[in-house]
Motif scaffolding. Structure first.
Motif, PDB file in Angstrom:
ATOM      1  N   LEU A 157       0.829  -1.219   0.000  1.00  6.52           N
ATOM      2  CA  LEU A 157       0.000   0.000   0.000  1.00  6.52           C
ATOM      3  C   LEU A 157       0.856   1.258   0.000  1.00  6.52           C
ATOM      4  O   LEU A 157       0.532   2.238  -0.678  1.00  6.52           O
ATOM      5  CB  LEU A 157      -0.972   0.007   1.189  1.00  6.52           C
ATOM      6  CG  LEU A 157      -2.413  -0.394   0.814  1.00  6.52           C
ATOM      7  CD1 LEU A 157      -2.450  -1.828   0.327  1.00  6.52           C
ATOM      8  CD2 LEU A 157      -3.366  -0.180   1.958  1.00  6.52           C
ATOM      9  N   ALA A 158       1.966   1.245   0.753  1.00 10.64           N
ATOM     10  CA  ALA A 158       2.843   2.425   0.780  1.00 10.64           C
ATOM     11  C   ALA A 158       3.337   2.728  -0.630  1.00 10.64           C
ATOM     12  O   ALA A 158       3.385   3.890  -1.055  1.00 10.64           O
ATOM     13  CB  ALA A 158       4.026   2.178   1.715  1.00 10.64           C
ATOM     14  N   THR A 159       3.688   1.682  -1.379  1.00 13.46           N
ATOM     15  CA  THR A 159       4.210   1.858  -2.737  1.00 13.46           C
ATOM     16  C   THR A 159       3.113   2.316  -3.698  1.00 13.46           C
ATOM     17  O   THR A 159       3.391   2.997  -4.682  1.00 13.46           O
ATOM     18  CB  THR A 159       4.859   0.534  -3.201  1.00 13.46           C
ATOM     19  OG1 THR A 159       5.846   0.166  -2.230  1.00 13.46           O
ATOM     20  CG2 THR A 159       5.536   0.652  -4.547  1.00 13.46           C
ATOM     21  N   ALA A 160       1.869   1.944  -3.390  1.00 15.98           N
ATOM     22  CA  ALA A 160       0.740   2.321  -4.251  1.00 15.98           C
ATOM     23  C   ALA A 160       0.084   3.623  -3.773  1.00 15.98           C
ATOM     24  O   ALA A 160      -1.040   3.927  -4.174  1.00 15.98           O
ATOM     25  CB  ALA A 160      -0.285   1.197  -4.271  1.00 15.98           C
ATOM     26  N   SER A 161       0.780   4.371  -2.915  1.00 15.77           N
ATOM     27  CA  SER A 161       0.184   5.583  -2.343  1.00 15.77           C
ATOM     28  C   SER A 161       0.878   6.838  -2.861  1.00 15.77           C
ATOM     29  O   SER A 161       2.092   6.857  -3.025  1.00 15.77           O
ATOM     30  CB  SER A 161       0.324   5.568  -0.810  1.00 15.77           C
ATOM     31  OG  SER A 161      -0.415   4.495  -0.286  1.00 15.77           O
ATOM     32  N   ASN A 162       0.089   7.871  -3.079  1.00  9.81           N
ATOM     33  CA  ASN A 162       0.669   9.159  -3.485  1.00  9.81           C
ATOM     34  C   ASN A 162       1.306   9.862  -2.296  1.00  9.81           C
ATOM     35  O   ASN A 162       2.151  10.735  -2.474  1.00  9.81           O
ATOM     36  CB  ASN A 162      -0.407  10.056  -4.100  1.00  9.81           C
ATOM     37  CG  ASN A 162      -0.963   9.447  -5.364  1.00  9.81           C
ATOM     38  OD1 ASN A 162      -0.291   8.632  -6.013  1.00  9.81           O
ATOM     39  ND2 ASN A 162      -2.186   9.799  -5.713  1.00  9.81           N
ATOM     40  N   TYR A 163       0.875   9.487  -1.088  1.00  8.36           N
ATOM     41  CA  TYR A 163       1.401  10.163   0.110  1.00  8.36           C
ATOM     42  C   TYR A 163       1.330   9.180   1.273  1.00  8.36           C
ATOM     43  O   TYR A 163       0.260   8.656   1.586  1.00  8.36           O
ATOM     44  CB  TYR A 163       0.529  11.384   0.407  1.00  8.36           C
ATOM     45  CG  TYR A 163       1.143  12.405   1.329  1.00  8.36           C
ATOM     46  CD1 TYR A 163       1.654  13.609   0.842  1.00  8.36           C
ATOM     47  CD2 TYR A 163       1.195  12.194   2.704  1.00  8.36           C
ATOM     48  CE1 TYR A 163       2.193  14.572   1.689  1.00  8.36           C
ATOM     49  CE2 TYR A 163       1.735  13.150   3.559  1.00  8.36           C
ATOM     50  CZ  TYR A 163       2.228  14.332   3.043  1.00  8.36           C
ATOM     51  OH  TYR A 163       2.757  15.287   3.879  1.00  8.36           O
TER      52      TYR A 163
END
Ligand SMILES: O=C[C@H](O)[C@H](O)[C@H](O)COP(=O)(O)O
Length: 248
Positions: free
Chosen positions: A114-120
């Motif tokens: 999720l961190a990698t798929a997050s804009n922030y």
């Protein structure tokens, strides 16, 4: 019977509550895991209940998904092309460059996805998590059970004392991740070159993921008593009340 919260619990609550300032109506939000992410999920649920915010979310663990359902946050399953406007998560350690150790709660794999798929990626933490150098906290790994002996040998060669995580209540039982994999805690004491270590760990077959999160966090909210500071890599910390550089 209610007990008086500890200073650490109050700090977790303060950081988690401050994170609501980052959430905007209509966002797709990644929900982290652990005892600091949990009060954020509750606060977000409350903001939805009172009509202040409407968001959709995906959780980084079965435990956080259950909590999100309990407090009325609508969950969406992973799908192609999905990007999160914001993910709010805890950390076991964070350094001044916002490099993190995560996975103390065993959720490192989904958290990194999720961190990698997050804009922030916004980290919420109590004051004990901020360190000058990573490594006092044992670095968690998620390991395919079949590969365990070879992974243990390989990380020992990198200077770690690897320990397979067992249940606190029954030490004969291994702790399993939400994917059914083992968790191995690597005692390095200090990690002088996190990037080099991350590169080396990635070459070990059967080691599904490690808990070094490098270059992923955009900001961290670190509570010290009632004061919450915003940390960004290479920047002077600022009080949360005077922070204006929100995403989107
Ligand atoms: O696997 C768990 C996560 O990485 C947590 O975010 C991390 O362990 C911090 O947890 P807590 O907020 O409970 O200290």
């Amino acid at each position: 019977m209610s007990t008086t919260p500890t200073l650490q619990e109050l700090e977790k609550q303060a950081a988690a509550t401050a994170a609501l300032r980052w959430v905007r109506d209509g966002m797709l939000v990644g929900l982290g895991t652990g005892s600091t992410a949990a009060p954020f999920i509750r606060a977000l649920g409350e903001a939805m209940r009172t009509g202040q915010l409407r968001v959709q979310a995906t959780a980084t663990s079965e435990a956080s998904a259950a909590l999100a359902r309990e407090v009325g946050i609508p969950l969406v399953p992973p799908q192609r092309g999905m990007r999160f406007d914001l993910t709010v998560d805890g950390a076991d350690e964070l350094d001044p460059q916002l490099r993190l150790i995560k996975g103390g709660g065993g959720a490192l794999l989904r958290e990194k996805v999720l961190a990698t798929a997050s804009n922030y990626l916004l980290i919420v933490a109590d004051s004990s998590k901020a360190v000058s150098q990573l490594g006092k906290f044992p670095l968690p790994l998620e390991v395919v059970p079949f590969a365990l002996p070879w992974v243990m040998d390989a990380v020992a060669k990198l200077g770690a004392n690897p320990v397979v995580r067992v249940s606190k209540t029954d030490t004969t039982q291994h702790v399993l991740s939400d994917q059914g994999n083992l968790l191995v805690d690597c005692h390095f004491n200090q990690i002088s070159d996190p990037q080099q270590l991350a590169t080396q760990l990635k070459t070990i077959p059967g080691l599904v993921e490690h808990g070094l999160f490098l270059g992923l966090a955009n900001a961290a909210l670190v509570a010290c008593g009632e004061q919450v500071q915003v940390l960004q890599a290479g920047a002077t910390p600022v009080p949360v009340a005077s922070f204006t550089d929100f995403p989107g």
